[in-house]
Design an enzyme around this catalytic site. Structure first.
Site, PDB file in Angstrom:
ATOM      1  CG  HIS A   1      -0.218   0.317   2.500  1.00 20.53           C
ATOM      2  ND1 HIS A   1       0.395  -0.659   3.236  1.00 20.53           N
ATOM      3  CD2 HIS A   1       0.023   1.474   3.167  1.00 20.53           C
ATOM      4  CE1 HIS A   1       0.960  -0.136   4.309  1.00 20.53           C
ATOM      5  NE2 HIS A   1       0.765   1.168   4.284  1.00 20.53           N
TER       6      HIS A   1
HETATM    7  C1  UD1 Z   1      -2.048   5.853   5.307  1.00 22.84           C
HETATM    8  C2  UD1 Z   1      -0.769   6.449   5.839  1.00 22.84           C
HETATM    9  C3  UD1 Z   1       0.333   5.393   5.797  1.00 22.84           C
HETATM   10  C4  UD1 Z   1      -0.092   4.134   6.521  1.00 22.84           C
HETATM   11  C5  UD1 Z   1      -1.423   3.646   5.972  1.00 22.84           C
HETATM   12  C6  UD1 Z   1      -1.917   2.481   6.783  1.00 22.84           C
HETATM   13  C7  UD1 Z   1      -0.410   8.843   5.420  1.00 22.84           C
HETATM   14  C8  UD1 Z   1       0.287   9.843   4.585  1.00 22.84           C
HETATM   15  N1  UD1 Z   1      -0.313   7.566   5.022  1.00 22.84           N
HETATM   16  O1  UD1 Z   1      -1.844   5.518   3.954  1.00 22.84           O
HETATM   17  O2  UD1 Z   1       1.498   5.906   6.445  1.00 22.84           O
HETATM   18  O3  UD1 Z   1       0.890   3.154   6.339  1.00 22.84           O
HETATM   19  O4  UD1 Z   1      -2.400   4.702   6.063  1.00 22.84           O
HETATM   20  O5  UD1 Z   1      -2.815   1.696   6.085  1.00 22.84           O
HETATM   21  O6  UD1 Z   1      -1.030   9.193   6.387  1.00 22.84           O
HETATM   22  N2  UD1 Z   1      -9.144   4.819   0.971  1.00 22.84           N
HETATM   23  C9  UD1 Z   1     -10.387   4.235   0.926  1.00 22.84           C
HETATM   24  N3  UD1 Z   1     -10.981   3.904   2.105  1.00 22.84           N
HETATM   25  C10 UD1 Z   1     -10.416   4.133   3.316  1.00 22.84           C
HETATM   26  C11 UD1 Z   1      -9.162   4.755   3.352  1.00 22.84           C
HETATM   27  C12 UD1 Z   1      -8.537   5.084   2.170  1.00 22.84           C
HETATM   28  O7  UD1 Z   1     -10.944   4.000  -0.145  1.00 22.84           O
HETATM   29  O8  UD1 Z   1     -11.022   3.796   4.354  1.00 22.84           O
HETATM   30  C13 UD1 Z   1      -8.472   5.120  -0.310  1.00 22.84           C
HETATM   31  C14 UD1 Z   1      -8.786   6.521  -0.854  1.00 22.84           C
HETATM   32  O9  UD1 Z   1      -8.838   6.439  -2.236  1.00 22.84           O
HETATM   33  C15 UD1 Z   1      -7.551   7.306  -0.420  1.00 22.84           C
HETATM   34  C16 UD1 Z   1      -6.438   6.268  -0.495  1.00 22.84           C
HETATM   35  O10 UD1 Z   1      -7.059   5.048  -0.112  1.00 22.84           O
HETATM   36  O11 UD1 Z   1      -7.309   8.398  -1.260  1.00 22.84           O
HETATM   37  C17 UD1 Z   1      -5.272   6.560   0.419  1.00 22.84           C
HETATM   38  O12 UD1 Z   1      -5.715   6.745   1.769  1.00 22.84           O
HETATM   39  P1  UD1 Z   1      -4.848   7.649   2.778  1.00 22.84           P
HETATM   40  O13 UD1 Z   1      -5.437   7.588   4.135  1.00 22.84           O
HETATM   41  O14 UD1 Z   1      -4.586   8.988   2.197  1.00 22.84           O
HETATM   42  O15 UD1 Z   1      -3.443   6.954   2.797  1.00 22.84           O
HETATM   43  P2  UD1 Z   1      -3.066   5.414   2.956  1.00 22.84           P
HETATM   44  O16 UD1 Z   1      -2.477   4.956   1.669  1.00 22.84           O
HETATM   45  O17 UD1 Z   1      -4.191   4.660   3.533  1.00 22.84           O
HETATM   46  N1  UDP Z   2      -3.510  -5.437   8.988  1.00 21.73           N
HETATM   47  C1  UDP Z   2      -4.790  -5.961   9.160  1.00 21.73           C
HETATM   48  N2  UDP Z   2      -5.485  -6.338   8.047  1.00 21.73           N
HETATM   49  C2  UDP Z   2      -4.993  -6.226   6.787  1.00 21.73           C
HETATM   50  C3  UDP Z   2      -3.684  -5.693   6.626  1.00 21.73           C
HETATM   51  C4  UDP Z   2      -2.970  -5.291   7.755  1.00 21.73           C
HETATM   52  O1  UDP Z   2      -5.277  -6.084  10.289  1.00 21.73           O
HETATM   53  O2  UDP Z   2      -5.689  -6.583   5.833  1.00 21.73           O
HETATM   54  C5  UDP Z   2      -2.756  -5.022  10.190  1.00 21.73           C
HETATM   55  C6  UDP Z   2      -1.379  -5.638  10.324  1.00 21.73           C
HETATM   56  O3  UDP Z   2      -1.438  -6.899  10.956  1.00 21.73           O
HETATM   57  C7  UDP Z   2      -0.638  -4.599  11.148  1.00 21.73           C
HETATM   58  C8  UDP Z   2      -1.247  -3.300  10.689  1.00 21.73           C
HETATM   59  O4  UDP Z   2      -2.499  -3.638  10.079  1.00 21.73           O
HETATM   60  O5  UDP Z   2      -0.909  -4.771  12.526  1.00 21.73           O
HETATM   61  C9  UDP Z   2      -0.351  -2.630   9.689  1.00 21.73           C
HETATM   62  O6  UDP Z   2      -1.028  -1.586   9.076  1.00 21.73           O
HETATM   63  P1  UDP Z   2      -0.680  -1.073   7.620  1.00 21.73           P
HETATM   64  O7  UDP Z   2       0.086  -2.097   6.881  1.00 21.73           O
HETATM   65  O8  UDP Z   2      -1.949  -0.585   7.041  1.00 21.73           O
HETATM   66  O9  UDP Z   2       0.198   0.226   7.917  1.00 21.73           O
HETATM   67  P2  UDP Z   2       1.726   0.476   8.283  1.00 21.73           P
HETATM   68  O10 UDP Z   2       2.115  -0.427   9.395  1.00 21.73           O
HETATM   69  O11 UDP Z   2       2.527   0.262   7.045  1.00 21.73           O
HETATM   70  O12 UDP Z   2       1.755   1.919   8.653  1.00 21.73           O
END
Ligand code: UD1
Ligand code: UDP
Length: 383
Positions: free
Chosen positions: A229
């Site tokens: 992601h």
């Molecule tokens: C965010 C964090 C990242 C973290 C990740 C965990 C920032 C800059 N990034 O990334 O550090 O590792 O969360 O998962 O804060 N979207 C949906 N539904 C949701 C959430 C997101 O459809 O519930 C889609 C939207 O199109 C959105 C895109 O995902 O634009 C990105 O979501 P965003 O929260 O901006 O960043 P993440 O990639 O989730």
């Molecule tokens: N995780 C989860 N379901 C998923 C993918 C990840 O519960 O489908 C959990 C994972 O076990 C870990 C946390 O989410 O505890 C990590 O989050 P993510 O990878 O979204 O973000 P990051 O750690 O890179 O910020």
């Protein structure tokens, strides 16, 4: 004392729940199990920015982990960095002005982390940063900017590892004077210890996905687990295509299971890449208990997630990180985590290569009591 905790994204629910439970225990006993006493009960107000909002990225964690319902839901949702962070700042400021807490707690490195820290610091409210001191030394990552700024705005810095403490020292942030900088261990390690027992009892994901035959109990399911992601991978069509090609090739060796993050799904649609991924078994994001079960039983894990790299290490599952650098070098040093970048041949070659690994040093991430230590320190803290 009154504290405001700010969360918004999936990994923050998993981190904050460990500390919230320690606060509840502390309040019940009037002290934590480390034997210290304190008169200062802690009242925690939970603020959810709304950064993640799909059921499978949000509510499922509140339900499954029994995290308290947020006292405030700010409903910010998705947007560009400036827009999302700006909306959070404005709305968090309103909550902080109303609640006037003595401390604001933020977790990790997302936009919710930075917005919480900045809103609090501008109101002269001390900030406690959980997972302080992490560095990838790659400032093109939005997370690196969030970490750097949050650490420099924080008064209490709770570091998961010794390396994190050293990183802060190099930037002139050290324990003493007005700053509290402590290695307490990793709250995600606390969570994995607590919830993996529950996962064993409750999760049926291996059977649901037909990765095991119940007649043969849990023995040796053979699959690769993948999460993907990170913006640097998903938003670059060349890189995303290359990773998917590699996963498709690995799919010839064993099933490849990919719980698909919504960002990745969106970008695969944008770049029309679903047809490249025929041998990858894509599923919806899974709950934490299901994720722990999938991780623990995988042949190996491929990921660009910070949290998943550590969980692989704690479960002693070989991990291949789809990046060129990591904040979690401890997992790389003993051979359990290999940085494989994003090129097809390198990813495939590394997953097929046999190698020796020394036992992981899980204690590098503390003793599973990071949350209790954090609560003990904040309960004694006064401005
Ligand atoms: C965010 C964090 C990242 C973290 C990740 C965990 C920032 C800059 N990034 O990334 O550090 O590792 O969360 O998962 O804060 N979207 C949906 N539904 C949701 C959430 C997101 O459809 O519930 C889609 C939207 O199109 C959105 C895109 O995902 O634009 C990105 O979501 P965003 O929260 O901006 O960043 P993440 O990639 O989730
Ligand atoms: N995780 C989860 N379901 C998923 C993918 C990840 O519960 O489908 C959990 C994972 O076990 C870990 C946390 O989410 O505890 C990590 O989050 P993510 O990878 O979204 O973000 P990051 O750690 O890179 O910020």
């Amino acid at each position: 004392m009154k504290i405001v905790t700010i969360v918004g994204a999936r990994p923050q629910f998993i981190k904050a729940v460990a500390v919230s439970r320690a606060i509840q225990e502390f309040d019940k006993k009037g002290s934590c199990s480390l034997g210290e006493t304190s008169e200062r009960r802690i009242k925690e107000i939970l603020v959810h920015t709304g950064q993640h909002y799909d059921y499978l990225m949000d509510k499922i964690f509140f339900e499954e982990l029994e995290l308290a319902r947020p006292d405030y839901h700010l409903g910010v949702g998705s947007g560009s960095h400036a827009r999302q962070t700006g909306m959070m700042l404005e709305r968090i400021e309103g909550v902080l002005q109303k609640e006037t807490p003595e401390l604001v707690m933020v977790y990790g490195d997302t936009n919710s982390t930075l917005a919480g820290a900045l809103a609090a610091a501008k109101l002269n409210i001390p900030v406690a940063h959980v997972e302080a001191g992490l560095r990838s030394f790659n400032r093109t990552m939005p997370e690196e900017i969030n970490r750097l700024l949050t650490d420099h705005l924080s008064t209490l810095l709770f570091c998961p590892t010794d390396q994190a403490v050293r990183n802060l020292l190099k930037e002139g942030i050290k324990d003493g004077g007005k700053k509290v900088v402590k290695k307490v261990g990793d709250v995600m390690y606390d969570s994995i210890l607590y919830y993996s027992k529950l996962a064993e009892k409750k999760s049926t994901i291996l059977r649901d996905l037909k990765l095991i035959n119940p007649q043969f109990a849990m023995r040796n399911p053979q699959y690769y687990l993948v999460t993907l992601h990170r913006a640097e991978n998903t938003d670059d069509p060349k890189r995303l295509n290359s990773i998917l090609k590699a996963l498709n090739k690995i799919g010839k060796d064993a099933p490849v299971i990919l719980p698909l993050h919504p960002r990745t799904k969106k970008m695969m649609n944008t770049y029309h890449l679903f047809s490249q991924a025929k041998r990858i078994r894509m599923i919806e994001p899974v709950s934490y208990l299901d994720m722990l079960t999938l991780e623990r039983n995988a042949k190996a894990i491929l990921t660009d997630s910070g949290g998943v790299q550590k969980e692989a290490y704690w479960f002693k599952i070989p991990c291949f990180t789809l990046r060129e650098e990591t904040e979690w070098m401890e997992t790389v040093e003993s051979g359990w985590n290999i940085l494989v970048g994003t090129e097809v041949e390198r990813i495939v070659g590394e997953t097929r290569r046999k190698r020796r690994r020394v036992p992981p040093k899980v204690r590098a991430f503390g003793d599973g009591k990071a949350s209790e230590k954090i609560v003990q320190i904040i309960s004694r803290y006064s401005v």
